[in-house]
Design a protein around this motif. Structure first.
Motif, PDB file in Angstrom:
ATOM      1  N   GLU A 117      11.823  38.653  37.997  1.00 15.11           N
ATOM      2  CA  GLU A 117      12.240  37.472  38.735  1.00 15.11           C
ATOM      3  C   GLU A 117      12.412  36.273  37.813  1.00 15.11           C
ATOM      4  O   GLU A 117      11.659  36.100  36.848  1.00 15.11           O
ATOM      5  N   VAL A 118      13.415  35.454  38.132  1.00 11.57           N
ATOM      6  CA  VAL A 118      13.654  34.222  37.387  1.00 11.57           C
ATOM      7  C   VAL A 118      13.965  33.109  38.380  1.00 11.57           C
ATOM      8  O   VAL A 118      14.327  33.372  39.538  1.00 11.57           O
ATOM      9  N   GLU A 119      13.799  31.868  37.880  1.00 13.22           N
ATOM     10  CA  GLU A 119      14.195  30.717  38.672  1.00 13.22           C
ATOM     11  C   GLU A 119      15.248  29.920  37.914  1.00 13.22           C
ATOM     12  O   GLU A 119      15.246  29.883  36.681  1.00 13.22           O
ATOM     13  N   ILE A 120      16.143  29.264  38.674  1.00 14.85           N
ATOM     14  CA  ILE A 120      17.153  28.391  38.067  1.00 14.85           C
ATOM     15  C   ILE A 120      17.075  27.032  38.746  1.00 14.85           C
ATOM     16  O   ILE A 120      16.690  26.938  39.919  1.00 14.85           O
ATOM     17  N   ILE A 121      17.427  25.962  38.000  1.00 11.68           N
ATOM     18  CA  ILE A 121      17.326  24.614  38.568  1.00 11.68           C
ATOM     19  C   ILE A 121      18.681  23.915  38.639  1.00 11.68           C
ATOM     20  O   ILE A 121      18.771  22.723  38.879  1.00 11.68           O
ATOM     21  N   LYS A 122      19.754  24.680  38.363  1.00 11.73           N
ATOM     22  CA  LYS A 122      21.091  24.137  38.589  1.00 11.73           C
ATOM     23  C   LYS A 122      22.010  25.279  38.995  1.00 11.73           C
ATOM     24  O   LYS A 122      21.826  26.432  38.581  1.00 11.73           O
ATOM     25  N   PRO A 123      23.014  24.986  39.830  1.00  7.77           N
ATOM     26  CA  PRO A 123      23.873  26.053  40.350  1.00  7.77           C
ATOM     27  C   PRO A 123      24.845  26.585  39.286  1.00  7.77           C
ATOM     28  O   PRO A 123      25.159  25.903  38.320  1.00  7.77           O
ATOM     29  N   ALA A 124      25.284  27.804  39.508  1.00  9.17           N
ATOM     30  CA  ALA A 124      26.315  28.403  38.645  1.00  9.17           C
ATOM     31  C   ALA A 124      27.687  28.114  39.231  1.00  9.17           C
ATOM     32  O   ALA A 124      27.865  28.112  40.460  1.00  9.17           O
ATOM     33  N   ILE A 125      28.637  27.850  38.357  1.00  3.78           N
ATOM     34  CA  ILE A 125      30.014  27.588  38.770  1.00  3.78           C
ATOM     35  C   ILE A 125      30.772  28.909  38.715  1.00  3.78           C
ATOM     36  O   ILE A 125      30.620  29.690  37.763  1.00  3.78           O
ATOM     37  N   PRO A 126      31.605  29.207  39.714  1.00  5.04           N
ATOM     38  CA  PRO A 126      32.354  30.470  39.689  1.00  5.04           C
ATOM     39  C   PRO A 126      33.110  30.664  38.369  1.00  5.04           C
ATOM     40  O   PRO A 126      33.755  29.738  37.885  1.00  5.04           O
ATOM     41  N   TRP A 127      32.952  31.839  37.817  1.00  2.00           N
ATOM     42  CA  TRP A 127      33.602  32.306  36.590  1.00  2.00           C
ATOM     43  C   TRP A 127      33.107  31.617  35.302  1.00  2.00           C
ATOM     44  O   TRP A 127      33.702  31.757  34.244  1.00  2.00           O
ATOM     45  N   GLN A 128      31.953  30.934  35.415  1.00  3.41           N
ATOM     46  CA  GLN A 128      31.391  30.375  34.182  1.00  3.41           C
ATOM     47  C   GLN A 128      30.877  31.494  33.291  1.00  3.41           C
ATOM     48  O   GLN A 128      30.336  32.496  33.762  1.00  3.41           O
ATOM     49  N   ASN A 129      31.080  31.348  32.002  1.00  6.06           N
ATOM     50  CA  ASN A 129      30.594  32.277  30.968  1.00  6.06           C
ATOM     51  C   ASN A 129      31.111  33.703  31.150  1.00  6.06           C
ATOM     52  O   ASN A 129      30.448  34.672  30.760  1.00  6.06           O
ATOM     53  N   ILE A 130      32.305  33.810  31.741  1.00  9.24           N
ATOM     54  CA  ILE A 130      32.927  35.130  31.909  1.00  9.24           C
ATOM     55  C   ILE A 130      34.288  35.132  31.228  1.00  9.24           C
ATOM     56  O   ILE A 130      35.091  34.211  31.424  1.00  9.24           O
ATOM     57  N   ARG A 131      34.508  36.143  30.395  1.00  5.44           N
ATOM     58  CA  ARG A 131      35.836  36.366  29.840  1.00  5.44           C
ATOM     59  C   ARG A 131      36.590  37.257  30.822  1.00  5.44           C
ATOM     60  O   ARG A 131      36.289  38.439  30.964  1.00  5.44           O
ATOM     61  N   GLN A 132      37.570  36.655  31.499  1.00  2.00           N
ATOM     62  CA  GLN A 132      38.271  37.393  32.530  1.00  2.00           C
ATOM     63  C   GLN A 132      39.241  38.399  31.921  1.00  2.00           C
ATOM     64  O   GLN A 132      39.726  38.218  30.797  1.00  2.00           O
ATOM     65  N   MET A 133      39.509  39.439  32.654  1.00  7.13           N
ATOM     66  CA  MET A 133      40.434  40.481  32.202  1.00  7.13           C
ATOM     67  C   MET A 133      41.764  39.846  31.799  1.00  7.13           C
ATOM     68  O   MET A 133      42.327  39.032  32.531  1.00  7.13           O
ATOM     69  N   GLY A 134      42.251  40.164  30.578  1.00  6.70           N
ATOM     70  CA  GLY A 134      43.515  39.635  30.105  1.00  6.70           C
ATOM     71  C   GLY A 134      43.431  38.203  29.599  1.00  6.70           C
ATOM     72  O   GLY A 134      44.458  37.568  29.351  1.00  6.70           O
ATOM     73  N   GLU A 135      42.223  37.688  29.428  1.00  2.83           N
ATOM     74  CA  GLU A 135      42.076  36.306  28.948  1.00  2.83           C
ATOM     75  C   GLU A 135      42.714  36.131  27.575  1.00  2.83           C
ATOM     76  O   GLU A 135      43.294  35.098  27.270  1.00  2.83           O
ATOM     77  N   ASP A 136      42.602  37.158  26.720  1.00  2.00           N
ATOM     78  CA  ASP A 136      43.176  37.094  25.362  1.00  2.00           C
ATOM     79  C   ASP A 136      44.595  37.669  25.360  1.00  2.00           C
ATOM     80  O   ASP A 136      45.553  37.001  24.953  1.00  2.00           O
ATOM     81  N   ILE A 137      44.726  38.899  25.811  1.00  2.00           N
ATOM     82  CA  ILE A 137      46.024  39.583  25.821  1.00  2.00           C
ATOM     83  C   ILE A 137      46.234  40.218  27.190  1.00  2.00           C
ATOM     84  O   ILE A 137      45.326  40.870  27.723  1.00  2.00           O
ATOM     85  N   VAL A 138      47.429  40.048  27.739  1.00  2.00           N
ATOM     86  CA  VAL A 138      47.768  40.638  29.033  1.00  2.00           C
ATOM     87  C   VAL A 138      48.668  41.849  28.799  1.00  2.00           C
ATOM     88  O   VAL A 138      49.592  41.802  27.977  1.00  2.00           O
ATOM     89  N   GLU A 139      48.391  42.923  29.507  1.00  2.00           N
ATOM     90  CA  GLU A 139      49.213  44.125  29.396  1.00  2.00           C
ATOM     91  C   GLU A 139      50.689  43.769  29.579  1.00  2.00           C
ATOM     92  O   GLU A 139      51.063  43.039  30.496  1.00  2.00           O
ATOM     93  N   GLY A 140      51.545  44.241  28.646  1.00  2.00           N
ATOM     94  CA  GLY A 140      52.971  43.953  28.704  1.00  2.00           C
ATOM     95  C   GLY A 140      53.384  42.704  27.946  1.00  2.00           C
ATOM     96  O   GLY A 140      54.579  42.431  27.794  1.00  2.00           O
ATOM     97  N   GLN A 141      52.400  41.952  27.470  1.00  2.00           N
ATOM     98  CA  GLN A 141      52.693  40.715  26.730  1.00  2.00           C
ATOM     99  C   GLN A 141      53.263  41.041  25.345  1.00  2.00           C
ATOM    100  O   GLN A 141      52.862  42.007  24.700  1.00  2.00           O
ATOM    101  N   LEU A 142      54.224  40.238  24.875  1.00  2.00           N
ATOM    102  CA  LEU A 142      54.746  40.393  23.518  1.00  2.00           C
ATOM    103  C   LEU A 142      53.671  39.987  22.517  1.00  2.00           C
ATOM    104  O   LEU A 142      53.180  38.858  22.549  1.00  2.00           O
ATOM    105  N   ILE A 143      53.327  40.907  21.634  1.00  3.71           N
ATOM    106  CA  ILE A 143      52.353  40.585  20.587  1.00  3.71           C
ATOM    107  C   ILE A 143      53.069  40.150  19.319  1.00  3.71           C
ATOM    108  O   ILE A 143      52.775  39.096  18.752  1.00  3.71           O
TER     109      ILE A 143
END
Length: 634
Positions: A117-143
Motif C-alpha cells: 500500500e502507498v499514499e499520494i498527496i496530489k492527483p495524477a494527470i491523465p497520461w502523465q509519465n507515459i510514452r504513448q504508442m507511436g510517440e516517437d515513430i508512427v507506423e507508415g511514417q517516412l523515416i
C-alpha cells in the motif's frame, strides 16, 4: 613531336554539368543490406516505418501505473491510499501500461504505508509519465527519403521503426591505375629520376571516404598498348576508372589517346588551378577520369570532381563543404582564367578569423598537410587584396581553429618541436606560416597573428629585433620573449669539396648560392655581412635564387642543386652538411602584451621553457637558451 592539346578551358560547374549528362544512365544497381551495416550508404528508395515506436503505451519513469480518476481527490490534507493489484501496478521505465491505467506516478512521489500500500498527496494527470504508442515513430511514417546518406542516428530510427533491411545503391567499384615510367613502388632503391608513387594510396583512402570501393592496380609504365590493355580490362570489371598522370601535354602523356581508342573524351581541360589538365570521358560505358600527376592538382580534382562523380553514381548530391569568413593576411593574386584553390593557415584573433596563404605549387604536397582551409578565388577575379574578407572552405572544425595559436614570421625547426610538444598537451596547437621576419613584424602591426618569430639585425645599432618593433609598431605594447641565440653560417656539402671557408670564397670560387627570400632575417644578415666585406651581391651566383626555410636551403645543397647557402647550424646537421659559422644571432618571439594572458599562449610558454624542450635543443646543437623565457616589455 606528338603532343596533346587541351580541348577546353571550361568552368568547373559547367564541366560537371556536361559530364553528368553524358553518364546519366550509369547509375549503380540497388542491393538490400542489413540496416546495422548501412552507415554511409545511399538510400535507393524512401523508407517508411513498419511499426510504431513505441508500439505500446509504456512507462517513462519508475513508479506505479494507475487509473487517474482514483487519484483526483488526493491532497496533503486528504491523502489517497492505493493498494497494489487493486488500485495500481508497479512499473519500471519502459514497461507496458495495463489497459485499465492511464497515468504513472513517480516512485519519488509515493509514501509507503505497507508492503502493498502507498499514499499520494496530489492527483495524477491523465497520461502523465507515459510514452504513448507511436510517440516517437508512427507506423507508415517516412523515416528517410530517397538519396539520403545514412548516418548512425538514422540506423537507430530505422531499427526502432521495424526496418531491419534497407535498399541502397551499390558502392561503385573504382579502379585506381597509377601510370608513369618515372614512378616506383615505395621501398624501391631509388635512382636519379625516380619518383615514389603515393598518389594512388591517397586516392584509395579518399574513395573510401567518398563511399566507394577502390582497388589499386600495379604501376603501368608509359606504354600505349599496355595502357589500352589495362584500361580496357578495368572498364569491364569496375564502375569507375581513375587513371593517374598522363593527362597533360607531354610526349608520353597517353591518357587521352587511350580513352579515344576505347571510348570517348568529353572534356580535356577544366578551368581550375591546380588541376587544369583533367580529362573526363567514358570507356565501354564506364566513366573514366584522368587525373594530373602533381599531388596538389590530383587532390583538388579528387575533391571537386571525383567526389561528386562517386556520389552521382549513387543518386546523391554531395554538399559537405563548410565555410567561414576570414581576413587575408597578405595579397593573393590569381589569373582570371581559372578558379584557383589557395591553401591557407587559419587563426582566430581578436574575435575574427585570419587566413595566411601558404605555398601554391601544384607539387607542394606539404601545403595540403599544413593547410587549415582553402580559399577559392573565382575565375572572374584576379585575386584579393590584403585585409579582404573572404570565404574559406575549412578543413578542420571551428573549435580546432579557435584553439590554434597562429605564428607568422621566421622559420626554425625548433618551432616544429614546440608544436609537437604543445599538441601532446591536448587542447592547443601551433600553426606557423613562414614568411620571414619582416612578414611577421607586419602581421603583428596589422593584428593578423598571435605572435611573430624574428631575427632582425638593425644595421645601424647592431641590435637585434627591438629596433624593428619600435620602428614598425610604435603604438602598441609588444612583449619580446627571448627565445634562443643561434649560429648562422654557410652550409656546404659534406667534406666541403670547394673548400669554402668564408663569404669571400663564394665569389672567389664561383660557388652556386641559394638565398633566403627578401624580408627574412637571414637575407638581412647576409646583406649586412656582404656590405661589411665590400662584396657586391651581384657577384654571387644565385643571389636572386630564393627559398623560404632553412631546411629547404639545406636540402638544395644536399641535393647538389647549390654549393652553399646561409642558414642555421641545426638545419645543416639535419641534412648531413658541413657548417662554417658566420655570426651568432638572436631569434626571439614578439607578442602583443595582452596576449600573454591567453590560455594557449601561457601553455606555449610553458612548453618552450620546459626541460623537455631544452633537451631537444641540445640534441640539435647550435642553440644558446640561457635567456629563454625572459620577457622584455617594449
Amino acid at each position: 613531336m606528338d603532343r596533346n592539346i587541351y580541348l577546353s578551358n571550361i568552368s568547373l560547374d559547367k564541366a560537371i554539368e556536361i559530364y553528368f549528362e553524358k553518364i546519366k544512365d550509369l547509375k549503380m544497381p540497388i542491393e538490400v543490406i542489413k540496416t546495422y551495416e548501412a552507415k554511409g550508404r545511399i538510400t535507393a528508395k524512401p523508407i517508411f516505418a513498419k511499426i510504431s515506436s513505441p508500439f505500446y503505451n509504456s512507462s517513462a519513469v519508475d513508479g506505479i501505473a494507475v487509473d487517474s480518476k482514483k487519484t483526483f481527490t488526493a491532497s496533503e490534507k486528504n491523502p489517497v491510499r492505493l493498494k497494489e493489484g487493486v488500485d495500481y501496478t508497479t512499473v519500471d521505465t519502459g514497461d507496458p501500461i495495463p489497459d485499465e491505467c492511464d497515468a504513472v506516478i513517480m516512485v519519488e512521489d509515493l509514501i509507503k504505508v505497507s508492503e502493498d500500500e502507498v499514499e499520494i498527496i496530489k492527483p495524477a494527470i491523465p497520461w502523465q509519465n507515459i510514452r504513448q504508442m507511436g510517440e516517437d515513430i508512427v507506423e507508415g511514417q517516412l523515416i528517410l527519403p530517397q538519396s539520403h546518406k545514412i548516418r548512425p542516428v538514422d540506423i537507430g530510427a530505422l531499427i526502432a521503426g521495424g526496418v531491419f533491411e534497407v535498399e541502397v545503391y551499390k558502392k561503385p567499384k573504382v579502379a585506381v591505375i597509377p601510370t608513369g615510367t618515372e614512378i616506383v613502388e615505395p621501398g624501391t632503391e631509388l635512382k636519379v629520376g625516380d619518383i615514389i608513387e603515393f598518389n594512388s594510396r591517397v586516392f584509395v583512402s579518399l574513395i573510401d571516404e567518398y563511399g566507394g570501393d577502390a582497388t589499386r592496380f600495379d604501376i603501368v609504365k608509359d606504354d600505349f598498348e599496355k595502357l589500352v590493355e589495362v584500361v580496357d580490362k578495368a572498364s569491364k570489371e569496375f564502375d569507375l576508372i581513375l587513371l593517374n598522370a598522363g593527362s597533360s601535354a607531354g610526349r608520353e602523356d597517353y591518357s587521352r589517346k587511350v580513352i579515344e581508342t576505347l571510348g570517348e573524351v568529353y572534356i580535356h581541360g577544366v578551368a581550375i588551378k591546380p588541376g587544369k589538365p583533367v580529362i573526363l570521358g567514358k570507356v565501354n560505358q564506364k566513366p573514366i577520369i584522368c587525373i594530373p600527376g602533381f599531388p596538389v592538382s590530383a587532390f583538388f580534382v579528387m575533391e571537386n570532381i571525383v567526389k561528386k562523380v562517386v556520389a552521382y553514381l549513387q543518386g546523391y548530391d554531395v554538399k559537405d563543404k563548410r565555410y567561414i569568413q576570414a581576413y587575408l593576411s597578405k595579397r593573393v593574386t590569381s589569373s582570371s582564367k581559372y578558379l584557383e584553390f589557395v591553401r591557407v593557415k587559419l587563426g582566430f584573433i581578436e574575435d575574427k578569423y585570419i587566413a595566411a596563404p601558404i605555398e601554391r605549387g601544384a607539387g607542394a604536397t606539404m601545403s595540403l598537410v599544413k593547410a587549415d582551409g582553402v580559399l577559392e578565388v573565382p575565375e572572374e577575379l584576379e585575386g584579393y587584396e590584403k585585409g579582404s574578407k573572404v570565404n574559406i572552405n575549412i578543413l578542420k572544425s571551428e573549435d580546432e581553429i579557435k584553439n590554434t595559436i597562429l605564428c607568422i614570421g621566421s622559420h626554425d625547426v625548433i618551432l616544429d618541436i614546440a608544436s609537437d610538444l604543445l599538441s601532446k598537451k591536448g587542447k592547443f596547437t601551433l600553426s606557423s606560416a613562414h614568411v620571414g621576419s619582416m612578414g611577421g613584424i607586419l602581421a603583428l602591426k596589422d593584428r593578423e597573428t598571435h605572435f611573430a618569430t624574428l631575427h632582425l639585425l638593425d644595421l645601424q645599432s647592431g641590435e637585434y629585433n627591438r629596433p624593428y618593433i619600435k620602428r614598425y609598431i610604435p603604438n602598441r605594447k609588444i612583449a619580446l620573449i627571448k627565445f634562443v641565440k643561434r649560429i648562422q653560417g654557410l652550409m656546404v656539402k659534406k667534406g666541403n669539396p670547394l673548400n669554402i671557408n668564408s663569404l669571400e670564397d663564394i665569389v672567389k670560387k664561383g660557388a652556386r648560392f641559394v638565398n633566403r627570400q627578401k624580408g627574412s632575417g637571414t637575407r638581412i644578415l647576409l646583406d649586412y655581412e656582404l656590405k661589411k666585406l665590400g662584396i657586391n651581391p651581384r657577384e654571387i651566383i644565385g643571389y636572386d635564387r630564393e627559398d623560404y626555410t632553412h631546411i629547404s636551403v639545406a636540402a638544395q645543397v644536399a641535393k647538389n642543386n647549390a654549393d652553399c647557402g646561409l642558414g642555421v647550424y641545426s638545419a645543416a646537421m639535419i641534412m648531413g652538411l658541413d657548417f662554417i659559422p658566420v655570426a651568432m644571432e638572436e631569434y626571439d618571439i614578439a607578442i602583443p602584451l595582452e596576449y600573454l594572458e591567453l590560455e594557449g599562449i601561457k601553455q606555449f610558454i610553458d612548453v618552450i621553457t620546459s626541460k623537455e624542450f631544452k633537451m631537444e635543443l641540445d640534441k640539435l646543437g647550435g642553440y644558446d637558451y640561457k635567456d629563454l623565457g625572459k620577457i622584455i616589455i617594449e
